[in-house]
Structures are given as structure tokens and as C-alpha cells.
Write a protein that holds these residues in place. Structure first.
Motif, mmCIF file in Angstrom:
data_model
loop_
_atom_site.group_PDB
_atom_site.id
_atom_site.type_symbol
_atom_site.label_atom_id
_atom_site.label_comp_id
_atom_site.label_asym_id
_atom_site.label_seq_id
_atom_site.Cartn_x
_atom_site.Cartn_y
_atom_site.Cartn_z
ATOM 1 N N VAL A 117 0.838 -1.208 0.000
ATOM 2 C CA VAL A 117 0.000 0.000 0.000
ATOM 3 C C VAL A 117 0.871 1.255 0.000
ATOM 4 O O VAL A 117 0.618 2.206 -0.746
ATOM 5 N N LEU A 118 1.906 1.264 0.830
ATOM 6 C CA LEU A 118 2.782 2.431 0.905
ATOM 7 C C LEU A 118 3.470 2.685 -0.431
ATOM 8 O O LEU A 118 3.543 3.829 -0.903
ATOM 9 N N ALA A 119 3.952 1.614 -1.070
ATOM 10 C CA ALA A 119 4.632 1.774 -2.360
ATOM 11 C C ALA A 119 3.655 2.232 -3.440
ATOM 12 O O ALA A 119 3.977 3.110 -4.248
ATOM 13 N N GLU A 120 2.458 1.656 -3.449
ATOM 14 C CA GLU A 120 1.482 2.002 -4.485
ATOM 15 C C GLU A 120 1.013 3.444 -4.343
ATOM 16 O O GLU A 120 0.916 4.180 -5.333
ATOM 17 N N MET A 121 0.720 3.856 -3.118
ATOM 18 C CA MET A 121 0.245 5.221 -2.917
ATOM 19 C C MET A 121 1.356 6.245 -3.130
ATOM 20 O O MET A 121 1.103 7.360 -3.581
ATOM 21 N N ALA A 122 2.596 5.884 -2.814
ATOM 22 C CA ALA A 122 3.712 6.787 -3.101
ATOM 23 C C ALA A 122 3.900 6.936 -4.610
ATOM 24 O O ALA A 122 4.191 8.025 -5.103
ATOM 25 N N ARG A 123 3.712 5.843 -5.350
ATOM 26 C CA ARG A 123 3.843 5.896 -6.806
ATOM 27 C C ARG A 123 2.737 6.757 -7.412
ATOM 28 O O ARG A 123 2.984 7.525 -8.340
ATOM 29 N N VAL A 124 1.528 6.634 -6.890
ATOM 30 C CA VAL A 124 0.412 7.416 -7.417
ATOM 31 C C VAL A 124 0.660 8.907 -7.233
ATOM 32 O O VAL A 124 0.250 9.727 -8.053
ATOM 33 N N GLY A 125 1.347 9.271 -6.160
ATOM 34 C CA GLY A 125 1.577 10.683 -5.875
ATOM 35 C C GLY A 125 2.641 11.329 -6.717
ATOM 36 O O GLY A 125 2.816 12.545 -6.660
#
Length: 367
Positions: free
Chosen positions: A154-162
Motif C-alpha cells: 500500500v505504501l509503495a502504491e500510494m507513493a507511486r500514485v503521488g
């Protein structure tokens, strides 16, 4: 609705919705966060059944700390995280950008909680034998490992989205501030007045973030409230760990430095003292408001969602702690001493700060 040209980073559309490119990431993470929260809620039912208690004990313990239910693997802070996970998961499925920061906050907490359990298993043979020998031990270990993997994902995916990709080399560059006006020194528009009202305004350059001095008053107020919450929690933690035989949930600690060391070791090692993560949540309620408050003042896009999620969870903890005071009405027991008075006033103060965050941030446009 986000104000175009006022610091938007292009990670979503107007109205707080994630754009089409980010939608799959929100749907994936929202689904897994909601499922993990549902599994955590099912764990509560398992604990109740194993202790031969009924659901009434749990529902009373939800709002009244005087309840007889004493959990094995979860605390009221974990209950707050479960409820937040369900709400945030639903918001992510609805593609609301506010879910991004909230999911990142929950992911960080989940990673550290899972690592705490795994460190305890690796550091102590006795604890490892205990956890693998009891009925729910292996299930809890598997649950923590799944939580660690989910938190990282989740942390990696949301950081990528940002993160917005840079434009291709040689592509026309947008103006630095995204207001649609030419740079200083560029030829003026033919009409002499710049873009017409209502004309399309290009977004800012990738990675551009307005100066913190331009932060909106609501975000500043919420950030200051979070910093005050963290400072109050830090002050009480220092006070309690420097007094003789002051009780903290998870054990009694004295002014001896080794005892304070035991407390902080139990924060990161489930085998060193009580396995239930009371000490972890005590420290988390110091660190999280300070970090999120700073990020909010710096206008980090994810800070808004993280601050709202944190404020809701902390407000639940504070209100639950005040229930016995109102139910029993023994106000003299607090006002008879300076420490009791300060403790009671601190609870009211932090609850007020949390309410300010909850009221003001939804009015702040998305970054």
C-alpha cells in the motif's frame, strides 16, 4: 473542489476524485485494506469466543474502558485502526483522493506493528515457542506477516500514485506557477489582459509545490493543532517515565533508566514485556501527530488524509477515556491534585484539537 493553479499536483481531477490513470491503484489498495480490516474485525470475534464472553462485553468495551473485555492481540487503538481501515477502504474504492494519505498512515502503522511481532519471534525462543504452541499463535503470526506485506504494498502504491512523470524530452514546458500567465519578460497577450476568465488554465510543472508560506489558514490551523497534540503527549510520556512507580498500560515503570529502556524495547519487541501493543500505541500517539503536523504545514499532498484519519482515531481514544469521568462524576478525584487536574484538562484539550482538525480540513481544497 481543488482550485486550479493553487498548488494542485495533477494527481486527480476536480472534486477530490483520483484521475483515470490513478483509479486502478486506488481500487486495488482500497480493496485489500478493506479486506484486511474485515479480517481484523473477525479476529475480535475469535477472541470473544475463545474467552467465552459475549458480544455485549465487546460493545461495552468499545466505548467504556471499565468493561470486562481484555483483548489478547488488540487494543482500543487497534479497534480504531480497524474502523478507519473500513472507512478509508470505502473511500479509496470511491476514488477519493483523501484516502491516499489515510492509507499511507495506516500502512506505516501496520508495518511497524507487524515488525514488532516478528522481532519478538526472532529475539526470544521462549516467545516463539509460546506463540507456536497456543491455538491462535500461528494464525496471529500469519496475520502479522500478511499485514507487513500489505503495508509495504500500500505504501509503495500510494507513493507511486503521488508522483507525476516528467514530460518527454523536448516537449513544451508549462509555466512554473501554472496560472496561465507568461513568465516574467515574455511578450504580453495581444489583448493586454491575459487569459480570459473561465479559460483553461494549465496545471503546474511536475513536482512544483507552492511555498509553505502560502498555506491555507485551515491547513495551518490543523497542523498547529496536531503539533500541540503531539507535544502534550510527549510531555506526559516524559513525565511518567521519570516518576517513581508510575503505571503505564503494559507495565509499571520507575525512574530507573533500565525500566524506561524496557518500555521502549517493548515498543519494538513483542517478546520483551506485554505482547499486546500498548506501548507501541503510546509512542505512536506522540510521533504521528508531530510528523503529520509538520507535513501538513509543508503542504504535502498526502498529509490531509493522514491528518483526518489520525484525528478521528485519537478523538475516539480521548472520548473513550473520558467516559468513566462523566459516568462516575468523581471530579474531585482529579481536581484534588495538580497532576490529576492537568491530566483531565489535557484530555479535554487534545479532544478539542482533534475536533478542530476534523472540522477545518474537509474545508481545505485538495492539494
Amino acid at each position: 473542489m481543488a482550485m486550479v493553479g493553487h498548488g494542485t499536483t495533477g494527481q486527480g481531477s476536480a472534486g477530490g476524485l483520483a484521475d483515470a490513470a490513478s483509479a486502478p491503484a486506488y481500487l486495488r489498495t482500497g480493496t485489500f485494506v478493506a479486506l484486511y480490516a474485515l479480517a481484523s474485525a473477525a479476529w475480535i470475534g475469535y477472541e470473544i469466543d475463545e474467552r467465552h464472553q459475549d458480544a455485549g462485553d465487546f460493545f461495552k468495551a468499545l466505548w467504556d474502558p471499565r468493561g470486562e473485555l481484555i483483548p489478547w492481540a488488540q487494543t482500543p487503538n487497534d479497534w480504531a485502526m480497524i474502523a478507519t481501515g473500513l472507512v478509508v477502504g470505502a473511500l479509496a474504492l470511491a476514488r477519493r483522493r483523501v484516502a491516499r494519505g489515510a492509507m499511507m498512515l495506516l500502512a506505516v502503522a501496520l508495518i511497524f506493528l507487524s515488525l514488532r511481532e516478528l522481532v519478538g519471534l526472532a529475539a526470544s525462543d521462549t516467545y516463539r515457542e509460546l506463540m507456536t504452541g497456543i491455538d491462535y499463535g500461528k494464525t496471529l503470526i500469519a496475520f502479522r506477516v500478511a499485514g507487513l506485506l500489505l503495508g509495504i504494498a500500500v505504501l509503495a502504491e500510494m507513493a507511486r500514485v503521488g508522483r507525476r512523470p516528467l514530460p518527454p524530452f523536448g516537449a513544451p514546458q508549462q509555466q512554473p506557477y501554472g496560472y496561465g500567465y507568461p513568465s516574467y519578460g515574455a511578450p504580453a497577450p495581444q489583448d493586454g489582459y491575459g487569459p480570459a476568465y473561465g479559460s483553461p488554465v494549465p496545471p503546474p510543472m511536475p513536482g512544483h509545490r507552492p511555498h509553505p508560506g502560502n498555506a491555507r489558514p485551515g491547513a495551518v490551523a490543523a497542523g498547529v493543532c496536531l503539533l500541540l497534540m503531539g507535544a502534550a503527549a510527549l510531555g506526559w510520556l516524559i513525565y511518567r517515565l521519570t516518576q517513581d512507580s508510575v503505571y503505564l498500560v503494559g507495565g509499571s515503570y520507575t525512574a530507573d533508566g533500565s525500566d524506561a529502556g524496557d518500555f521502549f524495547r517493548n515498543v519494538v519487541d513483542a517478546s520483551h514485556g506485554p505482547s499486546v501493543p500498548y506501548t507501541f500505541h503510546t509512542v505512536a500517539l506522540v510521533v504521528a501527530p508531530l510528523l503529520v503536523g509538520i507535513l501538513l504545514l509543508q503542504r504535502r499532498p498526502a498529509a490531509r488524509g493522514a491528518a483526518l484519519a489520525l484525528a478521528f482515531m485519537a478523538l475516539y481514544i480521548d472520548i473513550r477515556g473520558l467516559v468513566p469521568v462523566f459516568a462516575e462524576g468523581e471530579w474531585d478525584a482529579y481536581f484534588d491534585t495538580t497532576v490529576g487536574t492537568l491530566a483531565l484538562l489535557t484530555s479535554f484539550f487534545t479532544a478539542l484539537m482533534e475536533a478542530v482538525v476534523i472540522v477545518t480540513l474537509p474545508r481545505v481544497p485538495e492539494e
